[in-house]
Write a protein that holds these residues in place. Sequence first.
Motif, PDB file in Angstrom:
ATOM      1  N   ALA A  86       0.832  -1.202   0.000  1.00 60.25           N
ATOM      2  CA  ALA A  86       0.000   0.000   0.000  1.00 60.25           C
ATOM      3  C   ALA A  86       0.869   1.255   0.000  1.00 60.25           C
ATOM      4  O   ALA A  86       1.902   1.317   0.659  1.00 60.25           O
ATOM      5  CB  ALA A  86      -0.911   0.001   1.214  1.00 60.25           C
ATOM      6  N   SER A  87       0.454   2.267  -0.752  1.00 64.19           N
ATOM      7  CA  SER A  87       1.179   3.535  -0.818  1.00 64.19           C
ATOM      8  C   SER A  87       0.192   4.633  -1.164  1.00 64.19           C
ATOM      9  O   SER A  87      -0.983   4.374  -1.465  1.00 64.19           O
ATOM     10  CB  SER A  87       2.281   3.460  -1.871  1.00 64.19           C
ATOM     11  OG  SER A  87       1.725   3.310  -3.171  1.00 64.19           O
ATOM     12  N   PRO A  98      -3.152   2.772  -3.097  1.00 63.94           N
ATOM     13  CA  PRO A  98      -3.688   2.361  -1.791  1.00 63.94           C
ATOM     14  C   PRO A  98      -4.282   0.964  -1.839  1.00 63.94           C
ATOM     15  O   PRO A  98      -4.609   0.429  -2.904  1.00 63.94           O
ATOM     16  CB  PRO A  98      -4.785   3.405  -1.506  1.00 63.94           C
ATOM     17  CG  PRO A  98      -4.564   4.505  -2.500  1.00 63.94           C
ATOM     18  CD  PRO A  98      -3.922   3.861  -3.693  1.00 63.94           C
ATOM     19  N   SER A  99      -4.422   0.391  -0.631  1.00 65.91           N
ATOM     20  CA  SER A  99      -5.198  -0.838  -0.464  1.00 65.91           C
ATOM     21  C   SER A  99      -6.575  -0.455   0.037  1.00 65.91           C
ATOM     22  O   SER A  99      -6.746   0.545   0.748  1.00 65.91           O
ATOM     23  CB  SER A  99      -4.517  -1.769   0.543  1.00 65.91           C
ATOM     24  OG  SER A  99      -3.276  -2.225   0.058  1.00 65.91           O
ATOM     25  N   GLU A 158      -3.994   7.796  10.780  1.00 66.54           N
ATOM     26  CA  GLU A 158      -3.370   8.817   9.935  1.00 66.54           C
ATOM     27  C   GLU A 158      -3.079   8.305   8.525  1.00 66.54           C
ATOM     28  O   GLU A 158      -2.919   9.109   7.595  1.00 66.54           O
ATOM     29  CB  GLU A 158      -2.062   9.303  10.571  1.00 66.54           C
ATOM     30  CG  GLU A 158      -2.241  10.165  11.804  1.00 66.54           C
ATOM     31  CD  GLU A 158      -2.356   9.361  13.092  1.00 66.54           C
ATOM     32  OE1 GLU A 158      -2.205   9.956  14.169  1.00 66.54           O
ATOM     33  OE2 GLU A 158      -2.595   8.133  13.002  1.00 66.54           O
ATOM     34  N   TYR A 159      -2.971   6.974   8.385  1.00 64.17           N
ATOM     35  CA  TYR A 159      -2.657   6.393   7.080  1.00 64.17           C
ATOM     36  C   TYR A 159      -3.882   5.779   6.422  1.00 64.17           C
ATOM     37  O   TYR A 159      -3.775   4.873   5.580  1.00 64.17           O
ATOM     38  CB  TYR A 159      -1.563   5.341   7.220  1.00 64.17           C
ATOM     39  CG  TYR A 159      -0.307   5.872   7.864  1.00 64.17           C
ATOM     40  CD1 TYR A 159       0.240   7.095   7.478  1.00 64.17           C
ATOM     41  CD2 TYR A 159       0.322   5.165   8.876  1.00 64.17           C
ATOM     42  CE1 TYR A 159       1.378   7.599   8.084  1.00 64.17           C
ATOM     43  CE2 TYR A 159       1.471   5.663   9.483  1.00 64.17           C
ATOM     44  CZ  TYR A 159       1.992   6.878   9.084  1.00 64.17           C
ATOM     45  OH  TYR A 159       3.119   7.373   9.676  1.00 64.17           O
ATOM     46  N   THR A 160      -5.040   6.283   6.808  1.00 63.25           N
ATOM     47  CA  THR A 160      -6.287   5.750   6.265  1.00 63.25           C
ATOM     48  C   THR A 160      -7.238   6.893   5.903  1.00 63.25           C
ATOM     49  O   THR A 160      -7.048   8.032   6.331  1.00 63.25           O
ATOM     50  CB  THR A 160      -6.994   4.833   7.283  1.00 63.25           C
ATOM     51  OG1 THR A 160      -7.416   5.624   8.404  1.00 63.25           O
ATOM     52  CG2 THR A 160      -6.074   3.719   7.761  1.00 63.25           C
ATOM     53  N   ILE A 164      -6.145   2.472   2.674  1.00 62.76           N
ATOM     54  CA  ILE A 164      -4.921   2.371   3.473  1.00 62.76           C
ATOM     55  C   ILE A 164      -3.740   2.747   2.594  1.00 62.76           C
ATOM     56  O   ILE A 164      -3.554   2.172   1.513  1.00 62.76           O
ATOM     57  CB  ILE A 164      -4.742   0.943   4.028  1.00 62.76           C
ATOM     58  CG1 ILE A 164      -5.930   0.567   4.917  1.00 62.76           C
ATOM     59  CG2 ILE A 164      -3.422   0.825   4.804  1.00 62.76           C
ATOM     60  CD1 ILE A 164      -5.912  -0.880   5.380  1.00 62.76           C
ATOM     61  N   THR A 165      -2.926   3.719   3.068  1.00 65.05           N
ATOM     62  CA  THR A 165      -1.813   4.217   2.249  1.00 65.05           C
ATOM     63  C   THR A 165      -0.447   3.846   2.812  1.00 65.05           C
ATOM     64  O   THR A 165       0.572   4.296   2.280  1.00 65.05           O
ATOM     65  CB  THR A 165      -1.901   5.749   2.131  1.00 65.05           C
ATOM     66  OG1 THR A 165      -1.865   6.331   3.434  1.00 65.05           O
ATOM     67  CG2 THR A 165      -3.173   6.172   1.404  1.00 65.05           C
TER      68      THR A 165
END
Length: 406
Positions: free
Chosen positions: A71-72, A76-77, A120-122, A132-133
């Motif tokens: 994921a990035s 993203p996922s 923070e990553y979502t 999700i990143t």
Amino acid sequence: MSGREFFTARTVTEALAGFRPAHRTPVEDVPLAAALHRVPAEPVTAPDPLPGFARSTVDGYAVRAADTYGASDGLPSYVDLLGAVRMGEEPTVAVRPGGCVAMPTGGVLPAGADAVVMVEYTAETMPGTIEITRPVAPGGGVVRADEDVAAGAELVPAGRPLRAPDLGLLAAAGVTNVAVHTRPRVAIISTGDEVVPPQVRSPAPGQVRDATAAALAGLVADAGGEPVLAGIVGDEPGALKARLTEVLPGSDLVVVSAGSSVGTRDETAGAVAAVGEIWCHGLAIKPGKPTLLADCGGIPLIGLPGNPLSALVVFGQVGTPLLWRLSGCQRPPPSPSARARLSRDLASAAGRLDVVQVTVRDGVAEPLFGPSALLSVLTRADGYVLVPEPATGLDAGSEVEVVLYR
């Protein structure tokens, strides 16, 4: 050393290593609220694992870590939001492949999940879908059920004074009482016809108020002991022996202030020899050379110099470690200290420990000098510097460790 000056004189290092009475205070159970700085008599172990369940360390989403790999921000996922965990409750939903569950910090990890990705990553790109990143590894954002303490593991050791975090850990484990050594009872006896109680409003010429006993009581309390002011004993023959006979049975340590030097009227050595065995009479320390250490039927006794500054310095170097040992302490708490540079040369004599009072300003230690009868030298000091026994002095500009007064 010969003649009447001193006998069986020892260095402070020898005293700390060799004068080790076997006496220890009894054991009592105390509640946690009264256990701070007390010394456990035995290790305390965890009846259950802590925290006892796998829990989240972050706000975010419980996931299968494999669903986040790669994921990035650019790729993203996406996972389905299956529900949420409420604080203080067991999860009612499990994580399946391609799904997630909303998590608060401290929430119970639901079945099927092996990680928690930080919020923070979502982002919730659409209702019920979480983007999700950042990938998360298995175990990320999670504390295992036994990660803090395993069942049966040691929570706190014996022989170390309890600190505030120790009390928190014990409370978390459900331990509400601790078996600790009782506080050592320290009888403080002042001697001398010239010594009068502090409440005497107008001492006669030649009389002095008893300042040392009050200060010693403070040092005793600071080291976890229970000071017992046992009064003032005059110089008449037999009086000190009688007082020692009275206080020894109920004491864990006896401290005699003054009367330990070699003047013709000093009674301490003779009185102590009548009720116990003198281990040494004279320490290689400045100030405080005329110090007496004795074992009175298993109860240690310290005979201190008459000058207040000397008495307090000696008690800090020898009495305080002894007091901690009596309370079962194997690792006394260290005193606060600071590094500083000496402002001037300090002369000493090899084989003697010098305890030099200092003030500390802007990283510079300035020695304070004055007669050992003056307590004001101690009250003006921020701490002290030790000139070690092997040294013949310290040079100006030397970096030294200043032991700070609390």
